[in-house]
Write an enzyme that holds these catalytic residues in place. Sequence first.
Site, PDB file in Angstrom:
ATOM      1  N   GLU A  68      27.057  89.895  29.669  1.00 57.34           N
ATOM      2  CA  GLU A  68      26.069  88.989  30.249  1.00 57.34           C
ATOM      3  C   GLU A  68      24.717  88.866  29.538  1.00 57.34           C
ATOM      4  OE1 GLU A  68      25.943  89.605  34.544  1.00 57.34           O
ATOM      5  OE2 GLU A  68      27.964  88.803  34.710  1.00 57.34           O
TER       6      GLU A  68
ATOM      7  N   GLU B  17      34.917  88.672  34.669  1.00 63.76           N
ATOM      8  CA  GLU B  17      34.325  89.013  35.971  1.00 63.76           C
ATOM      9  C   GLU B  17      34.418  87.811  36.890  1.00 63.76           C
ATOM     10  OE1 GLU B  17      30.372  90.609  36.391  1.00 63.76           O
ATOM     11  OE2 GLU B  17      30.628  92.029  34.739  1.00 63.76           O
TER      12      GLU B  17
END
Length: 342
Positions: free
Chosen positions: A153, A269
């Site tokens: 991320e 995710e």
Amino acid sequence: MKVASVAATIFGLVASVLATPPRLGGVNTAGYDFTVSTDGYDTLPYAQPPLYQYPYFSLEGANLYRIPFAWQLATPTLGGPLNMTWLAEYDQNVQAALATYAFVIVDVHNYARWNGEIINQGGPTIEQYASLWSQLAAYYKDEDRIIIGLMNEPHGTPYLPDNTLWPPAVQGAINAIRAAGATTQYILMPGSNYTSAAAMPTVMGPLLLNITDPATPGSTEFLLFDVHQYLDYDNSGTHTTCVTNNTEILSTLVTWLKANGGRQAILSETGGGRNDSTCYTNLGEELAFVKDNYPYMVGFSTWAAGAFDTTYILSMTPTNGNTDAPLWEYAVRPNLPAPTYT
Ligand SMILES: *[C@@H]1O[C@H](CO)[C@@H](O)[C@H](O)[C@H]1NC(C)=O
Ligand SMILES: *[C@@H]1O[C@H](CO)[C@@H](O)[C@H](O)[C@H]1NC(C)=O
Ligand SMILES: *[C@@H]1O[C@H](CO)[C@@H](O)[C@H](O)[C@H]1NC(C)=O
Ligand SMILES: *[C@@H]1O[C@H](CO)[C@@H](O)[C@H](O)[C@H]1NC(C)=O
Ligand SMILES: *[C@@H]1O[C@H](CO)[C@@H](O)[C@H](O)[C@H]1NC(C)=O
């Protein structure tokens, strides 16, 4: 078409089919990342994800585990050597997962940062970042079922719009991984906006298309795109209620993957409230979409089991270690690959 070029085409198709990873599905086993916050600081204590979960989920058909860790646990000094004491512990999880014939994403969970500073933008140099991967790649070079998760991320200003500074870091890490002898492993390339699947086709994806793989000159089949997407109203994964099945976003991504020579992505995710009926439906539909769009969508790993207890709102951890979370039972389990571990 000449015979030779027909043969070359067929060989090329066979080669690319052979290189495609199997359809993957499973879960993040979190814990070694509990130390790290979204600004890349390492503060909280970590927890080893329990080992029983790998055979538990694999018996149900899972064959992918993402095992996140804080960069500072792996190398306590930026650019320094691996902490082999910590790595031995982390490797217990990796080996327990591999023992079920699963693939394992080794994921450095640092948001493109070390203690608040961004890689190649005032923080770690590309060399310091590549050094982490060079060492881990040397450690895992003989294990084909390791998938390298280059970074969890990346996000935030001034990260954007200076996004031309991120692809050179990705390329530097890939070059270091291959130079260290890990030449057969798939590598997951993250984009921007917290690895947003929605942003990939427009923000960072176009630049990452040009990343090359020194292990397979002229081919990018071992370089997969890493994407995340949650199902709550703000795509943050912090609310129990799901409001979308993400089909529109993932369709756009798949169209983009196809339009760029048939590239591939993993949804590493995604998740929802562990016992919320809005998520049973939406997560189930999302994962069914991922399944139906193999091999462009190679697979998924949901967020999260591991050291999370069952009170964490997105927890996939089995109740009492022996009973599926309702969301896992209704939405994830039906979309796992067929069990290969018995
Ligand atoms: C190395 O890892 C071990 C196990 O997590 C830890 O106890 C030790 O403090 C670490 N060493 C450094 C220098 O961080
Ligand atoms: C990505 O993040 C930047 C801010 O960092 C924002 O301006 C932009 O709208 C985001 N793009 C998408 C597609 O989410
Ligand atoms: C990618 O590479 C191609 C061919 O080398 C080049 O034309 C294009 O501008 C590059 N794209 C980016 C975003 O760097
Ligand atoms: C799930 O939620 C329902 C009602 O919201 C509750 O009755 C049930 O006990 C919960 N089940 C589990 C396993 O948490
Ligand atoms: C996702 O939701 C949309 C809108 O409700 C629906 O049209 C679509 O069929 C769903 N996708 C799947 C894979 O079920």
